[in-house]
Design a protein around this motif. Structure first.
Motif, PDB file in Angstrom:
ATOM      1  N   LEU A  80       0.835  -1.208   0.000  1.00  0.00           N
ATOM      2  CA  LEU A  80       0.000   0.000   0.000  1.00  0.00           C
ATOM      3  C   LEU A  80       0.868   1.256   0.000  1.00  0.00           C
ATOM      4  N   PRO A  81       0.474   2.261  -0.763  1.00  0.00           N
ATOM      5  CA  PRO A  81       1.232   3.514  -0.744  1.00  0.00           C
ATOM      6  C   PRO A  81       1.061   4.264   0.588  1.00  0.00           C
ATOM      7  N   VAL A  82       1.999   5.140   0.857  1.00  0.00           N
ATOM      8  CA  VAL A  82       2.006   5.892   2.108  1.00  0.00           C
ATOM      9  C   VAL A  82       0.732   6.720   2.261  1.00  0.00           C
ATOM     10  N   LEU A  83       0.252   7.288   1.190  1.00  0.00           N
ATOM     11  CA  LEU A  83      -0.978   8.086   1.254  1.00  0.00           C
ATOM     12  C   LEU A  83      -2.158   7.229   1.704  1.00  0.00           C
ATOM     13  N   ALA A  84      -2.206   5.985   1.249  1.00  0.00           N
ATOM     14  CA  ALA A  84      -3.273   5.079   1.688  1.00  0.00           C
ATOM     15  C   ALA A  84      -3.160   4.807   3.181  1.00  0.00           C
ATOM     16  N   ALA A 114     -16.321  -3.607  20.670  1.00  0.00           N
ATOM     17  CA  ALA A 114     -15.216  -4.361  21.268  1.00  0.00           C
ATOM     18  C   ALA A 114     -14.454  -5.116  20.187  1.00  0.00           C
ATOM     19  N   LEU A 115     -15.160  -5.687  19.234  1.00  0.00           N
ATOM     20  CA  LEU A 115     -14.525  -6.388  18.124  1.00  0.00           C
ATOM     21  C   LEU A 115     -13.678  -5.428  17.295  1.00  0.00           C
ATOM     22  N   PHE A 116     -14.212  -4.258  17.004  1.00  0.00           N
ATOM     23  CA  PHE A 116     -13.509  -3.235  16.230  1.00  0.00           C
ATOM     24  C   PHE A 116     -12.238  -2.784  16.955  1.00  0.00           C
ATOM     25  N   LEU A 117     -12.368  -2.432  18.224  1.00  0.00           N
ATOM     26  CA  LEU A 117     -11.205  -1.975  18.987  1.00  0.00           C
ATOM     27  C   LEU A 117     -10.169  -3.079  19.162  1.00  0.00           C
ATOM     28  N   SER A 118     -10.621  -4.271  19.431  1.00  0.00           N
ATOM     29  CA  SER A 118      -9.698  -5.385  19.593  1.00  0.00           C
ATOM     30  C   SER A 118      -8.954  -5.669  18.293  1.00  0.00           C
ATOM     31  N   SER A 119      -9.638  -5.547  17.168  1.00  0.00           N
ATOM     32  CA  SER A 119      -8.985  -5.738  15.877  1.00  0.00           C
ATOM     33  C   SER A 119      -7.885  -4.707  15.663  1.00  0.00           C
ATOM     34  N   LEU A 120      -8.146  -3.474  16.045  1.00  0.00           N
ATOM     35  CA  LEU A 120      -7.122  -2.436  15.937  1.00  0.00           C
ATOM     36  C   LEU A 120      -5.941  -2.746  16.852  1.00  0.00           C
ATOM     37  N   GLY A 121      -6.217  -3.160  18.083  1.00  0.00           N
ATOM     38  CA  GLY A 121      -5.136  -3.520  19.001  1.00  0.00           C
ATOM     39  C   GLY A 121      -4.322  -4.697  18.499  1.00  0.00           C
ATOM     40  N   VAL A 122      -4.990  -5.684  17.936  1.00  0.00           N
ATOM     41  CA  VAL A 122      -4.292  -6.846  17.377  1.00  0.00           C
ATOM     42  C   VAL A 122      -3.454  -6.429  16.176  1.00  0.00           C
ATOM     43  N   PHE A 123      -3.959  -5.486  15.378  1.00  0.00           N
ATOM     44  CA  PHE A 123      -3.187  -4.987  14.238  1.00  0.00           C
ATOM     45  C   PHE A 123      -1.898  -4.313  14.708  1.00  0.00           C
ATOM     46  N   VAL A 124      -1.985  -3.508  15.747  1.00  0.00           N
ATOM     47  CA  VAL A 124      -0.784  -2.867  16.300  1.00  0.00           C
ATOM     48  C   VAL A 124       0.179  -3.936  16.826  1.00  0.00           C
ATOM     49  N   LEU A 125      -0.350  -4.898  17.553  1.00  0.00           N
ATOM     50  CA  LEU A 125       0.468  -5.990  18.080  1.00  0.00           C
ATOM     51  C   LEU A 125       1.109  -6.793  16.946  1.00  0.00           C
ATOM     52  N   TYR A 126       0.341  -7.111  15.930  1.00  0.00           N
ATOM     53  CA  TYR A 126       0.850  -7.844  14.768  1.00  0.00           C
ATOM     54  C   TYR A 126       1.967  -7.055  14.082  1.00  0.00           C
ATOM     55  N   SER A 127       1.771  -5.744  13.940  1.00  0.00           N
ATOM     56  CA  SER A 127       2.774  -4.902  13.297  1.00  0.00           C
ATOM     57  C   SER A 127       4.088  -4.907  14.068  1.00  0.00           C
ATOM     58  N   ILE A 128       3.999  -4.917  15.377  1.00  0.00           N
ATOM     59  CA  ILE A 128       5.201  -4.985  16.205  1.00  0.00           C
ATOM     60  C   ILE A 128       5.866  -6.349  16.033  1.00  0.00           C
ATOM     61  N   MET A 129       5.063  -7.416  16.054  1.00  0.00           N
ATOM     62  CA  MET A 129       5.607  -8.766  15.930  1.00  0.00           C
ATOM     63  C   MET A 129       6.276  -8.991  14.577  1.00  0.00           C
ATOM     64  N   GLN A 130       5.721  -8.437  13.514  1.00  0.00           N
ATOM     65  CA  GLN A 130       6.269  -8.630  12.176  1.00  0.00           C
ATOM     66  C   GLN A 130       7.406  -7.653  11.872  1.00  0.00           C
ATOM     67  N   GLY A 131       7.627  -6.691  12.748  1.00  0.00           N
ATOM     68  CA  GLY A 131       8.696  -5.719  12.524  1.00  0.00           C
ATOM     69  C   GLY A 131       8.369  -4.695  11.453  1.00  0.00           C
ATOM     70  N   ILE A 132       7.086  -4.443  11.226  1.00  0.00           N
ATOM     71  CA  ILE A 132       6.701  -3.480  10.190  1.00  0.00           C
ATOM     72  C   ILE A 132       6.111  -2.207  10.773  1.00  0.00           C
ATOM     73  N   LEU A 133       6.207  -2.042  12.068  1.00  0.00           N
ATOM     74  CA  LEU A 133       5.621  -0.852  12.690  1.00  0.00           C
ATOM     75  C   LEU A 133       6.240   0.423  12.120  1.00  0.00           C
ATOM     76  N   GLY A 134       7.523   0.383  11.827  1.00  0.00           N
ATOM     77  CA  GLY A 134       8.184   1.548  11.240  1.00  0.00           C
ATOM     78  C   GLY A 134       7.612   1.943   9.896  1.00  0.00           C
ATOM     79  N   HIS A 135       7.028   0.995   9.167  1.00  0.00           N
ATOM     80  CA  HIS A 135       6.418   1.286   7.874  1.00  0.00           C
ATOM     81  C   HIS A 135       5.022   1.887   8.034  1.00  0.00           C
ATOM     82  N   LEU A 136       4.497   1.848   9.242  1.00  0.00           N
ATOM     83  CA  LEU A 136       3.135   2.333   9.487  1.00  0.00           C
ATOM     84  C   LEU A 136       3.090   3.685  10.191  1.00  0.00           C
TER      85      LEU A 136
END
Length: 155
Positions: A80-84, A114-136
């Motif tokens: 995904l592009p940065v603008l996206a 709760a499902l929506f918020l938890s999905s966002l939290g899991v996305f942040v956690l996943y990004s940290i685990m995959q080492g892509i947080l810097g790209h986000l």
């Protein structure tokens, strides 16, 4: 002298404040989820808890079954592009505030939130685990700024 000050300030913002911000966002999500689940009565607690824990269960399966070198979610995020990233983050930041403001005390709506918020939290956690947080960075920038501005300026 100013170069040293610039270096120190950049280091503080990059290695202290940015991780602190990410952890604060994650902590706020968890605290909000605890409040949502605690507000349920009877079967509502089960619905809200299921909404909060379902994304965590999905994350477990994604991590277990994915190949680290060929992980499709990571590839899609990096594609995904940065603008996206900026637009998606802004939309989610506004959605967090607006959905939270609009939900009533019904268990179905609170469970969906709760499902929506938890999905966002899991996305942040996943990004940290995959080492892509810097790209986000732009995603998080849009999330924080637009969510904050919505809180400040919306009646």
């Amino acid at each position: 002298m100013m170069e040293k000050v610039s270096y120190v300030l950049r280091w503080i913002f990059t290695y202290l404040l940015y991780p602190g911000l990410v952890l604060t966002i994650f902590g706020c999500i968890v605290a909000t989820l605890v409040g949502i689940v605690a507000g349920g009565k009877g079967l509502g607690v089960v619905r809200r808890l299921t909404g909060a824990l379902l994304p965590v269960a999905i994350l477990i399966f994604v991590v277990i079954f994915s190949d680290a070198n060929n992980e499709p979610i990571t590839r899609f995020i990096l594609w995904l592009p940065v603008l996206a990233h900026l637009v998606i983050g802004a939309v989610i930041g506004i959605a967090i505030v607006e959905i939270g403001r609009a939900i009533s005390d019904t268990d179905v709506e609170s469970s969906a939130y709760a499902l929506f918020l938890s999905s966002l939290g899991v996305f942040v956690l996943y990004s940290i685990m995959q080492g892509i947080l810097g790209h986000l960075n732009y995603f998080l920038f849009g999330l924080v700024v637009m969510g904050g501005l919505d809180v400040i300026f919306r009646d």
